[in-house]
Enzyme design. Structure first.
Site, short mmCIF file in Angstrom:
data_model
loop_
_atom_site.label_atom_id
_atom_site.label_comp_id
_atom_site.label_asym_id
_atom_site.label_seq_id
_atom_site.Cartn_x
_atom_site.Cartn_y
_atom_site.Cartn_z
N LYS A 92 -4.42 3.75 -12.29
CA LYS A 92 -3.22 3.82 -13.12
C LYS A 92 -3.47 3.92 -14.62
O LYS A 92 -2.85 4.73 -15.31
CB LYS A 92 -2.31 2.63 -12.83
CG LYS A 92 -1.62 2.78 -11.51
CD LYS A 92 -0.89 1.51 -11.12
CE LYS A 92 -0.91 1.38 -9.62
NZ LYS A 92 -2.26 1.30 -9.03
N GLN A 140 -6.58 0.63 -7.40
CA GLN A 140 -5.73 0.10 -8.47
C GLN A 140 -6.19 0.61 -9.84
O GLN A 140 -5.42 0.62 -10.79
CB GLN A 140 -5.78 -1.44 -8.42
CG GLN A 140 -4.97 -2.12 -9.48
CD GLN A 140 -4.80 -3.60 -9.17
OE1 GLN A 140 -4.08 -3.98 -8.26
NE2 GLN A 140 -5.48 -4.45 -9.92
N HIS A 167 -16.87 36.36 -30.22
CA HIS A 167 -17.98 35.63 -30.85
C HIS A 167 -17.63 35.12 -32.25
O HIS A 167 -18.52 34.93 -33.08
CB HIS A 167 -19.25 36.50 -30.96
CG HIS A 167 -19.55 37.27 -29.72
ND1 HIS A 167 -20.36 36.79 -28.71
CD2 HIS A 167 -19.12 38.49 -29.31
CE1 HIS A 167 -20.44 37.70 -27.74
NE2 HIS A 167 -19.70 38.74 -28.07
N ASN A 211 -4.78 18.08 -44.98
CA ASN A 211 -5.66 18.10 -43.81
C ASN A 211 -4.88 18.35 -42.51
O ASN A 211 -3.81 17.78 -42.31
CB ASN A 211 -6.41 16.78 -43.70
CG ASN A 211 -7.34 16.56 -44.88
OD1 ASN A 211 -7.91 17.51 -45.41
ND2 ASN A 211 -7.48 15.30 -45.29
N ASN A 269 0.82 -1.22 0.00
CA ASN A 269 0.00 0.00 0.00
C ASN A 269 0.85 1.27 0.00
O ASN A 269 0.60 2.20 -0.77
CB ASN A 269 -0.95 0.00 1.21
CG ASN A 269 -1.94 -1.15 1.15
OD1 ASN A 269 -2.04 -1.81 0.12
ND2 ASN A 269 -2.66 -1.39 2.23
N GLU A 298 -6.45 18.46 -35.42
CA GLU A 298 -7.73 17.85 -35.09
C GLU A 298 -7.59 16.83 -33.96
O GLU A 298 -8.45 16.73 -33.08
CB GLU A 298 -8.33 17.16 -36.33
CG GLU A 298 -8.75 18.17 -37.38
CD GLU A 298 -9.18 17.49 -38.68
OE1 GLU A 298 -10.34 17.62 -39.04
OE2 GLU A 298 -8.34 16.82 -39.31
N LYS A 307 -6.04 18.01 -51.25
CA LYS A 307 -6.24 18.22 -49.82
C LYS A 307 -4.95 18.17 -49.00
O LYS A 307 -4.04 17.41 -49.28
CB LYS A 307 -7.19 17.15 -49.27
CG LYS A 307 -8.57 17.25 -49.84
CD LYS A 307 -9.44 18.13 -48.98
CE LYS A 307 -9.97 17.31 -47.82
NZ LYS A 307 -10.99 18.01 -47.09
N SER A 322 -5.26 13.41 -48.62
CA SER A 322 -6.45 12.57 -48.72
C SER A 322 -6.18 11.47 -49.72
O SER A 322 -5.49 11.70 -50.72
CB SER A 322 -7.64 13.42 -49.17
OG SER A 322 -8.61 12.60 -49.79
#
Ligand code: ARG
Length: 507
Positions: A372, A369, A203, A332, A157, A337, A330, A324
Site C-alpha cells: 500500500k 500489506q 541525438h 528556475n 483477505n 525538474e 534567476k 533564487s
C-alpha cells in the site's frame, strides 16, 4: 570505530532480548546505565486482541504492534472499506444469512462511522491493526451485537483485496481525467503553433525542421497510450474478490455476483485463492504508472532545456518557476525538474512491489500489506506530476523567433536538398546524399547556410542544379512539404490536432 559499533550492536541485541550466545555479560551491565528504547518484548497491559484474540493469552509485544499495524496508511481506504461492508451486509440479508433488521442496523452504523471519519472525529487505534478492524470495532460500539454478524462469509483477505481494487479504480479514473487535461493543454499549444518552425533533433543534434505544434502532438500520442495502458489495467482489475473469504470460499449461500454488481465490478473473481493471493493488478498499474512517469520526465527534460538561457525556446510562467534566494536574475524551472525526478519514486514503487511479491507462496501472506505505501506514494506523486505538467504547458509561451533562429547553422534542410536532387534530377538517393554532403561542406567552409550558397558553387558539385533548388531550402518550405500522414507540415499538424481532439478528448 569497529569497537564502538560492536558495543552498540551488543546493546541493541540485549535490548531486543535476542539470543546472543557470544555477547559478554558486560553488555547487560552497561545497558542499565544507557537510556535505550523501552523493552520491546514487553507485552502491553491490554489483553489479547479483541477481534481475533480468542486463542491468545496475552497482547502483542510493542514492537509487534508497530510492525504489524497498517492503520497509519490503510486508513485511506476507509470509504472503500465501508462501501464494501455495506454491499456485503445487504447481500447477507438478501440471502437470508442475517436478518434484515441486523443489516439495516449495520448499514446505519457504517454510515455513522463514515461520517465520524470524515468529520475527523474518529480515533484510529493501532491496537486494532488496520482499517477493517478499526471500522468494525467502532461499529460494534455504535450498534452492539449485530456488528458481529458483518464478518460472516468474508475475511480481511478478500476485504483488503476489494478495498484496494475499489480505491485504485477510482484513482485511475481521476488520473485519466487529469491526463485528458494535459492532452488538452498540448493540443491547444499545437493548434496555436502548428506553423512555428524549429529544429527537430536526433541525438540532440539539429536534424530537420519541424513545427512546435508537431512536437507537442508527439507527447499527445504518448499520453494517449499511457491512458490506454491505465484503462487496460482498470478493465482487468475490475473484478470483485469479496466473498472469496480467507482463501477457500465459504459454506454460506452468498451471492458474489450481487456484491460485485453493487460495487460496480464487472464480475466476481473466478477463483477464491487467486482472489486473495493476487496483487498483479497493482504491479500492472505501477508498470503503466512508471512508463507514464518516464514520459513526463522526458518532456520535463525538454522543458528544462528549452527554458535555459542558451536555448530560450520557451518562457515559463511565474506560476511554475521559482526564484533564487541569492541570484536575482534567476527563474528556475523547478516544477519541470521535480517532474523529471518523479520516476525515481514511481519506478521505485514498482520495484518494491515486484520484490515483495517475488517468491510468495499462495495465498495471502502478510508481506502483501507492504503493497500500500508504495502504491499510495506513486499515485499521489503521479497525480501531482500530471497536474504540474499540464499547468506548465497551459502557461508556456514558445518564442517563435528563437525557435526559428535555432535552425541557422545546423544545415537542417540538407535532406530537402537531397530530396530535390532525387525528385527533380532523378538522381539515385545515395548519389544525392553524397552530392549534398559536398555542398554542405562547401557552405560550412564559407560560413553560410546552404540556402545562402551561390548557385554557381552548387553547380561545381552537380552542374544540373537550377535556381529552383532555393524553393526547398528554407525551413518553412521544408516543413510545408512534409504532408505525409503523421508528418510535420502545418496543415497536416492542424488536421492531426483536430483528429487528436476527436480521438482523445471526446467521449
Ligand atoms: N492489513 C492487511 C493488509 O493490508 C489486511 C489483511 C490482513 N489479513 C490477515 N489475515 N492478517 O493486507
Amino acid at each position: 570505530m569497529a569497537v564502538r559499533q560492536n558495543r552498540l550492536l551488543r546493546l541493541a541485541t540485549a535490548a531486543l532480548h535476542l539470543d546472543s550466545p557470544g555477547a559478554p555479560d558486560r553488555a547487560f551491565t552497561e545497558l542499565e546505565k544507557v537510556p535505550v528504547m523501552s523493552n520491546p518484548s514487553d507485552t502491553k497491559e491490554a489483553a489479547a486482541n479483541a477481534m481475533w484474540g480468542g486463542r491468545f493469552a496475552a497482547g502483542p509485544a510493542e514492537i509487534m504492534e508497530q510492525i504489524n499495524a497498517s492503520i497509519d496508511f490503510d486508513k485511506r481506504l476507509y470509504a472503500q472499506d465501508i462501501q464494501g461492508s455495506k454491499a456485503h451486509a445487504a447481500m447477507l440479508a438478501a440471502q437470508g444469512i442475517v436478518s434484515q433488521d441486523d443489516a439495516d442496523a449495520i448499514a446505519a452504523g457504517l454510515d455513522k462511522v463514515l461520517a465520524e471519519i470524515e468529520a475527523g472525529e474518529f480515533s484510529f487505534s493501532r491496537a486494532l491493526e488496520d482499517i477493517h478492524m478499526n471500522v468494525e470495532a467502532r461499529l460494534r460500539e455504535l450498534i452492539g451485537d449485530p456488528a458481529g454478524r458483518l464478518h460472516t462469509a468474508r475475511s480481511r483477505n478478500d476485504q483488503v483485496a476489494t478495498d484496494v481494487r475499489l480505491w485504485l479504480r477510482d484513482r485511475i479514473d481521476h488520473l485519466d481525467a487529469r491526463l485528458a487535461v494535459l492532452q488538452e493543454a498540448l493540443i491547444s499549444q499545437a493548434e496555436q503553433h502548428a506553423d512555428a518552425v524549429m529544429p527537430g533533433y536526433t541525438h540532440l543534434q539539429a536534424a530537420q525542421p519541424v513545427t512546435f505544434g508537431h512536437h507537442m502532438l508527439a507527447y499527445v500520442e504518448m499520453i494517449g497510450r499511457d491512458r490506454g495502458r491505465l484503462m487496460d489495467c482498470r478493465k482487468r482489475l475490475n473484478e470483485c474478490p469479496l466473498g472469496a473469504a480467507a482463501l477457500a470460499g465459504t459454506s454460506f449461500p452468498i451471492d458474489r455476483h450481487a456484491t460485485a454488481a453493487a460495487l460496480g465490478f464487472d464480475r466476481p473473481t473466478a477463483n477464491s485463492m487467486d482472489s486473495v493471493g493476487a496483487r498483479d493488478f497493482i504491479m500492472e498499474f505501477l508498470s503503466a504508472a512508471s512508463i507514464l512517469a518516464v514520459h513526463l520526465s522526458r518532456f520535463s527534460e525538454e522543458i528544462v532545456i528549452w527554458a535555459s538561457d542558451r536555448f530560450a525556446f520557451i518562457d515559463l510562467s511565474d506560476a511554475f518557476t521559482t526564484g533564487s534566494s541569492i541570484m536575482p536574475q534567476k527563474k528556475n524551472p523547478d516544477a519541470a525538474e521535480l517532474v523529471r525526478a518523479k520516476p525515481g519514486r514511481i519506478i521505485g514503487a514498482l520495484v518494491a512491489l515486484l520484490t515483495v511479491m517475488k517468491g510468495l507462496p499462495m495465498t495471502f501472506c502478510k508481506d502483501m500489506q507492504e503493497d500500500k505505501e508504495p502504491l499510495f506514494d506513486a499515485v499521489d506523486n503521479l497525480e501531482l506530476a500530471v497536474d504540474a505538467t499540464a499547468g506548465m504547458v497551459f502557461d508556456m509561451k514558445p518564442r517563435r523567433d528563437k525557435l526559428k533562429d535555432a535552425l541557422a547553422g545546423g544545415f537542417p534542410t540538407a535532406t530537402d536538398l537531397a530530396d530535390w536532387l532525387v525528385r527533380v534530377l532523378n538522381m539515385p538517393f545515395r548519389d544525392a546524399h553524397h552530392v549534398t554532403g559536398s555542398i554542405v561542406a562547401m557552405a560550412e567552409k564559407k560560413g553560410v547556410d546552404i540556402a545562402d550558397l551561390p548557385l554557381e558553387d552548387m553547380q561545381t558539385v552537380a552542374p544540373a542544379i537550377t535556381g529552383d533548388i532555393y524553393s526547398v531550402l528554407t525551413a518553412e518550405a521544408s516543413v510545408a512539404s512534409r504532408t505525409s500522414y503523421g508528418g510535420t507540415a502545418p496543415e497536416t499538424v492542424r488536421a492531426a490536432a483536430a483528429d487528436a481532439r476527436r480521438r482523445f478528448l471526446t467521449e
